[in-house]
Write a protein that holds these residues in place. Structure first.
Motif, PDB file in Angstrom:
ATOM      1  N   LEU A  42       0.820  -1.214   0.000  1.00 53.69           N
ATOM      2  CA  LEU A  42       0.000   0.000   0.000  1.00 53.69           C
ATOM      3  C   LEU A  42       0.853   1.264   0.000  1.00 53.69           C
ATOM      4  CD1 LEU A  42      -2.848   1.113   0.031  1.00 53.69           C
ATOM      5  CD2 LEU A  42      -2.746   1.098   2.512  1.00 53.69           C
ATOM      6  N   SER A  43       1.878   1.302   0.825  1.00 54.10           N
ATOM      7  CA  SER A  43       2.677   2.520   0.968  1.00 54.10           C
ATOM      8  C   SER A  43       3.435   2.866  -0.301  1.00 54.10           C
ATOM      9  CB  SER A  43       3.669   2.369   2.125  1.00 54.10           C
ATOM     10  OG  SER A  43       2.991   2.135   3.315  1.00 54.10           O
ATOM     11  N   PHE A  44       4.155   1.912  -0.852  1.00 49.18           N
ATOM     12  CA  PHE A  44       4.934   2.198  -2.065  1.00 49.18           C
ATOM     13  C   PHE A  44       4.030   2.478  -3.256  1.00 49.18           C
ATOM     14  CE2 PHE A  44       8.493  -0.353  -0.002  1.00 49.18           C
ATOM     15  CZ  PHE A  44       9.210   0.780   0.349  1.00 49.18           C
ATOM     16  N   ALA A  45       2.920   1.746  -3.370  1.00 49.39           N
ATOM     17  CA  ALA A  45       2.001   2.000  -4.473  1.00 49.39           C
ATOM     18  C   ALA A  45       1.394   3.398  -4.360  1.00 49.39           C
ATOM     19  CB  ALA A  45       0.904   0.938  -4.513  1.00 49.39           C
ATOM     20  N   VAL A  83      -4.805   4.938 -10.312  1.00 52.40           N
ATOM     21  CA  VAL A  83      -5.100   3.503 -10.350  1.00 52.40           C
ATOM     22  C   VAL A  83      -3.989   2.705  -9.666  1.00 52.40           C
ATOM     23  CG1 VAL A  83      -5.401   1.545 -11.916  1.00 52.40           C
ATOM     24  CG2 VAL A  83      -6.578   3.693 -12.369  1.00 52.40           C
ATOM     25  N   LEU A  84      -2.773   3.206  -9.676  1.00 52.08           N
ATOM     26  CA  LEU A  84      -1.651   2.502  -9.051  1.00 52.08           C
ATOM     27  C   LEU A  84      -1.893   2.302  -7.554  1.00 52.08           C
ATOM     28  CD1 LEU A  84       1.331   4.336 -10.788  1.00 52.08           C
ATOM     29  CD2 LEU A  84       0.283   2.157 -11.430  1.00 52.08           C
ATOM     30  N   LEU A 117       6.238  -6.286  -1.537  1.00 54.38           N
ATOM     31  CA  LEU A 117       7.330  -5.511  -2.135  1.00 54.38           C
ATOM     32  C   LEU A 117       7.255  -5.517  -3.659  1.00 54.38           C
ATOM     33  CD1 LEU A 117      10.288  -6.502   0.204  1.00 54.38           C
ATOM     34  CD2 LEU A 117       9.185  -4.260   0.010  1.00 54.38           C
ATOM     35  N   ALA A 118       6.899  -6.653  -4.239  1.00 54.02           N
ATOM     36  CA  ALA A 118       6.783  -6.729  -5.702  1.00 54.02           C
ATOM     37  C   ALA A 118       5.726  -5.756  -6.207  1.00 54.02           C
ATOM     38  CB  ALA A 118       6.443  -8.155  -6.140  1.00 54.02           C
ATOM     39  N   CYS A 119       4.581  -5.760  -5.562  1.00 48.80           N
ATOM     40  CA  CYS A 119       3.509  -4.857  -5.976  1.00 48.80           C
ATOM     41  C   CYS A 119       3.867  -3.401  -5.691  1.00 48.80           C
ATOM     42  CB  CYS A 119       2.215  -5.230  -5.251  1.00 48.80           C
ATOM     43  SG  CYS A 119       0.853  -4.115  -5.612  1.00 48.80           S
ATOM     44  N   GLY A 120       4.306  -3.131  -4.468  1.00 49.72           N
ATOM     45  CA  GLY A 120       4.561  -1.748  -4.075  1.00 49.72           C
ATOM     46  C   GLY A 120       5.660  -1.086  -4.880  1.00 49.72           C
ATOM     47  N   LEU A 124       5.521   1.932  -7.567  1.00 50.11           N
ATOM     48  CA  LEU A 124       6.307   3.145  -7.346  1.00 50.11           C
ATOM     49  C   LEU A 124       7.031   3.535  -8.632  1.00 50.11           C
ATOM     50  CD1 LEU A 124       7.465   5.308  -5.397  1.00 50.11           C
ATOM     51  CD2 LEU A 124       9.248   3.649  -4.813  1.00 50.11           C
ATOM     52  N   ALA A 125       7.659   2.550  -9.277  1.00 49.01           N
ATOM     53  CA  ALA A 125       8.354   2.816 -10.545  1.00 49.01           C
ATOM     54  C   ALA A 125       7.376   3.271 -11.625  1.00 49.01           C
ATOM     55  CB  ALA A 125       9.104   1.558 -10.995  1.00 49.01           C
TER      56      ALA A 125
END
Length: 177
Positions: A42-45, A83-84, A117-120, A124-125
């Protein structure tokens, strides 16, 4: 009574250096890794979504001064960046709903950490890419309308990066069961 050992047997006070009685299988730490995975997703996304929204929004605002009629047409990067954050929310809810303190294993904690981590991080990228392309793209498309389709295609490929992270996260978290 829980006394610092495994959930199945109490801590062995006669041999305090015997590590397998202190840490045993490590399952008592598993929920920590799972919840960190949910938080990371959630945070990185949301960081990616916020950056993409802010950066593209600056471009839309700057372009709107000279071409106010193009503002609604140029809002696509802002929507795509938003949407991310939804991708991260989906993964965080899936991970956190799978955590049960009584049955949760260390393997599941690691799987959920890696899924988060994979999703977030992929979102982020993607947010960085959408923000940068959105900012430059809407300004350029206002000057040369033929660039609009190219900008949208680039944004679609940038959004796909976040979608790839969502897909991998769902596959990895499914292995945790």
């Amino acid at each position: 009574e829980y006394m610092g050992g495994s959930r199945n047997r109490p801590f062995d006070h006669s041999n305090p250096l015997k590590m397998n009685t202190i840490l045993d299988d490590g399952d008592q730490y598993a929920p920590f890794f799972g919840f960190i995975g949910a938080a990371a997703a959630l945070s990185f996304a949301c960081l990616g979504a916020a950056y993409g929204t802010a950066k593209a929004g600056v471009g839309v605002s700057a372009m709107g001064v000279q071409h106010p009629g193009l503002v609604m047409k140029s809002i696509i990067p802002v929507v795509m960046a938003g949407v991310l954050g939804i991708y991260g929310l989906i993964v965080a809810v899936v991970i956190s709903s799978a955590i049960d303190v009584n049955t949760y294993k260390l393997f599941g904690g690691y799987a959920h950490l890696s899924a988060g981590l994979a999703c977030g991080l992929s979102n982020l990228a993607a947010g960085f890419a959408i923000g940068i392309v959105g900012d430059a793209g809407v300004r350029a498309a206002a000057q040369q309308p033929k660039l609009y389709v190219g900008m949208v295609l680039i944004l679609i490929f940038a959004e796909a990066l976040g979608l790839y992270g969502l897909i991998v996260a769902i596959i990895v978290q499914a292995k945790a069961k």
